[in-house]
Design a protein around this motif. Sequence first.
Motif, PDB file in Angstrom:
ATOM      1  N   SER A 199       0.869  -1.176   0.000  1.00  0.00           N
ATOM      2  CA  SER A 199       0.000   0.000   0.000  1.00  0.00           C
ATOM      3  C   SER A 199       0.904   1.224   0.000  1.00  0.00           C
ATOM      4  O   SER A 199       2.112   1.128   0.251  1.00  0.00           O
ATOM      5  N   ASN A 200       0.291   2.386  -0.244  1.00  0.00           N
ATOM      6  CA  ASN A 200       1.085   3.628  -0.212  1.00  0.00           C
ATOM      7  C   ASN A 200       1.344   4.113   1.213  1.00  0.00           C
ATOM      8  O   ASN A 200       1.790   5.231   1.431  1.00  0.00           O
ATOM      9  N   GLN A 201       1.097   3.207   2.149  1.00  0.00           N
ATOM     10  CA  GLN A 201       1.482   3.470   3.533  1.00  0.00           C
ATOM     11  C   GLN A 201       3.004   3.315   3.686  1.00  0.00           C
ATOM     12  O   GLN A 201       3.576   3.684   4.693  1.00  0.00           O
ATOM     13  N   PHE A 202       3.623   2.714   2.627  1.00  0.00           N
ATOM     14  CA  PHE A 202       5.062   2.450   2.697  1.00  0.00           C
ATOM     15  C   PHE A 202       5.783   3.012   1.482  1.00  0.00           C
ATOM     16  O   PHE A 202       5.167   3.276   0.454  1.00  0.00           O
ATOM     17  N   PHE A 203       7.082   3.154   1.590  1.00  0.00           N
ATOM     18  CA  PHE A 203       7.932   3.580   0.471  1.00  0.00           C
ATOM     19  C   PHE A 203       8.356   2.352  -0.329  1.00  0.00           C
ATOM     20  O   PHE A 203       8.560   1.283   0.247  1.00  0.00           O
ATOM     21  N   THR A 204       8.500   2.509  -1.677  1.00  0.00           N
ATOM     22  CA  THR A 204       9.118   1.433  -2.453  1.00  0.00           C
ATOM     23  C   THR A 204      10.158   2.028  -3.400  1.00  0.00           C
ATOM     24  O   THR A 204      10.054   3.188  -3.812  1.00  0.00           O
TER      25      THR A 204
END
Length: 395
Positions: A73-78
Amino acid sequence: MSELINRENKYYMQVARRQPVVIVKGEGTIVWDEDGKEYLDFTAGWAVNNLGHCHPVLVKAVQEQAQTLMQTSNQFFTVPQINLAQVLIDNSCLDRIFLSNSGAEANEGVIKLARKYGKLHRDGAYEVITALNSFHGRTLTMAAATGQPHYQEQWQPLAPGFVNVPYNDIESIKSATNAKTCAVMVEPVQGEGGVNVPDAGYLKAVRQWCDENNLVMILDEVQTGIGRLGSLFGYQKFGIEPDAITLAKGLGGGVPIGAFLAKDKFCVLAPGDHGSTYGGNALTCAGAFAVVNYIVKNKIADEVNSLSEHLKTGLESLKEKHKAIEEIRGMGLLIAVQFNADISGDIVGQCNQEGLLLNPVRPNAIRIMPPLTVSYSEIDIAISKLDAAIGKITS
Ligand SMILES: *Cc1c(COP(=O)(O)O)cnc(C)c1O
């Protein structure tokens, strides 16, 4: 008719006007149908496959990412999302990006940005001026933005807040501007509207008008972006810097992705204002990063200018030969051939027979948009196939 086409007719909603060709495989500019027949694909998935079909750089990036990490999810950085954001921002006049899944979604997002800018900095203004004959996507709001009755009539009531004015006509933008106006959104070259190139001064005049009136100047570069016009972004051909642009199509080279980018001054969206479950997904970002990085590093857009000259020269020679051809227009590898009658469907049908895929963009015009990696000899072959098709249809 093939068994596959019969099955499609039975099961799929009949919303697309398809050519009777089942494509099973592609490589570079070539695709193959179910019978193994070979075609030159000058539609490129609607100006999407900018590196051609299944380019090894894109395939490898997607394969490797698929076995590493596909979605968070965009709760995290990738990593892929950050890499893609950087290559686009470092090579454009824009400062920040938001990633979506399609062109329509990118446009929806940029309209939210423009409305918030209007709310904060132009006394609550919310109206966006767009052009007649434009194409901005198929969502309900973009139906209102898209200035073509065909895309609007059935979906009344249209979303409020859009005014459609004639394209390539700065005076019409000036007279449509009022206290409620927050932005102008146009395509640098209208694609779906029939490949309409504006006069040299048009976008400069829009730029000046937006500056004078504190309006957000948005360019929908979903079709013109990522090398298509012979520069990485279409706006670079017109000597201006827009405040915001949207991208999709060629951005992913085949993986579904979209984006909107804006200058810092216009980046008014705050945490929670916008979002997307898949937007900026690691898998698609890895693919898009590979595509954009390849196009930048190998200066693919520069070559597009010479390929364009070659294609136009070939088409002009067809115009000398066939009275049915009225006009050749376009920029880069986004070209239309206009006929003196509504024969584009017949021409495209005959081209299928000849082994060349084209798009009948208007009843009287075909759109030509090969991969940016098309070769000079493939262009020559396509010209001779088109020559034969026009000969057969108009004889
Ligand atoms: C194709 C297109 C869109 C819509 O993109 P989708 O990915 O189909 O939603 C928007 N604007 C322009 C200029 C386009 O060519």
